[in-house]
Design a protein around this motif. Structure first.
Motif, mmCIF file in Angstrom:
data_model
loop_
_atom_site.group_PDB
_atom_site.id
_atom_site.type_symbol
_atom_site.label_atom_id
_atom_site.label_comp_id
_atom_site.label_asym_id
_atom_site.label_seq_id
_atom_site.Cartn_x
_atom_site.Cartn_y
_atom_site.Cartn_z
ATOM 1 N N UNK A 47 0.832 -1.202 0.000
ATOM 2 C CA UNK A 47 0.000 0.000 0.000
ATOM 3 C C UNK A 47 0.874 1.263 0.000
ATOM 4 N N UNK A 48 1.942 1.263 0.817
ATOM 5 C CA UNK A 48 2.825 2.430 0.889
ATOM 6 C C UNK A 48 3.512 2.661 -0.460
ATOM 7 N N UNK A 49 3.940 1.591 -1.112
ATOM 8 C CA UNK A 49 4.593 1.722 -2.419
ATOM 9 C C UNK A 49 3.622 2.270 -3.464
ATOM 10 N N UNK A 50 2.385 1.792 -3.441
ATOM 11 C CA UNK A 50 1.382 2.295 -4.375
ATOM 12 C C UNK A 50 1.122 3.776 -4.120
ATOM 13 N N UNK A 51 1.013 4.164 -2.852
ATOM 14 C CA UNK A 51 0.798 5.580 -2.516
ATOM 15 C C UNK A 51 1.969 6.444 -2.981
ATOM 16 N N UNK A 52 3.204 5.929 -2.788
ATOM 17 C CA UNK A 52 4.378 6.678 -3.224
ATOM 18 C C UNK A 52 4.396 6.845 -4.736
#
Length: 155
Positions: A47-52
Motif C-alpha cells: 500500500x505504501x509503495x502504491x501511494x508513493x
C-alpha cells in the motif's frame, strides 16, 4: 478482511484442538500469528509503495505543468521585449541621424599605488614611551605576576 464471528472462531479452535492436539496447539498458534503479522506488514508495504508511486506521478504532472507555464511566460516576455525593441528603434531612428546610439559608460578607474612600504619599518617606539603608556616589553610568569600585584602589608 474476513467476516468471522465469535461462534465461528470458537468452532475453528475446537476443530484445531481435536486435529492438532493440545500439546502442539500453542506452537501452531504462534506460527500462525507470525505468518499473519508478516502478511499484514507485506500488505502495508505494498500500500505504501502504491501511494508513493501515485504521489510521484502527481508530482511529475505538476512539474510538467509548471515547466509549460514557465515556457509560456518566457516566450511572452521575449516577444514583448522584441516588440519593444522594434518600437524603440522605430521611434529613435530619426533622432540621432546615422550615428548609432551608445549608452554613456564611465571610464574605468585608474590604478594608484598606495605608497605603503610595509617591508621597511620607519621608526621604532622609544622605550620611555613604552614605559609611560605601560606597554609590556617582557613576558611575566604567573609567579612573577602574583608577586608584582600582591597587596602591600599594612604595618
Amino acid at each position: 478482511m474476513l467476516d468471522l464471528g465469535i461462534s465461528k472462531i470458537a468452532l475453528i479452535g475446537v476443530v484445531a484442538l481435536i486435529v492438532i492436539g493440545p500439546e502442539k496447539l500453542p506452537r501452531v498458534a504462534r506460527t500462525l500469528g507470525t505468518m499473519l503479522g508478516k502478511a499484514q506488514r507485506y500488505v502495508a508495504d505494498v500500500k505504501a509503495e502504491v501511494n508513493r508511486s501515485m504521489d510521484l506521478d502527481e508530482l511529475k504532472k505538476m512539474k510538467e505543468t509548471m515547466e509549460d507555464a514557465a515556457r509560456g511566460v518566457e516566450q511572452s516576455v521575449q516577444s514583448s521585449a522584441i516588440d519593444f525593441e522594434k518600437d524603440w528603434n522605430n521611434t529613435t531612428a530619426g533622432l540621432m541621424g546615422d550615428e548609432a546610439v551608445k549608452p554613456w559608460e564611465p571610464p574605468p578607474p585608474s590604478y594608484k599605488h598606495p605608497g605603503k612600504k610595509w617591508r621597511l619599518k620607519q621608526t621604532a617606539m622609544p622605550q620611555w614611551y613604552k614605559s609611560k603608556i605601560g606597554t609590556r616589553t617582557r613576558a611575566l610568569s604567573g609567579a612573577a605576576r602574583v608577586a608584582r600585584y600582591r597587596p602591600k602589608p599594612l604595618n
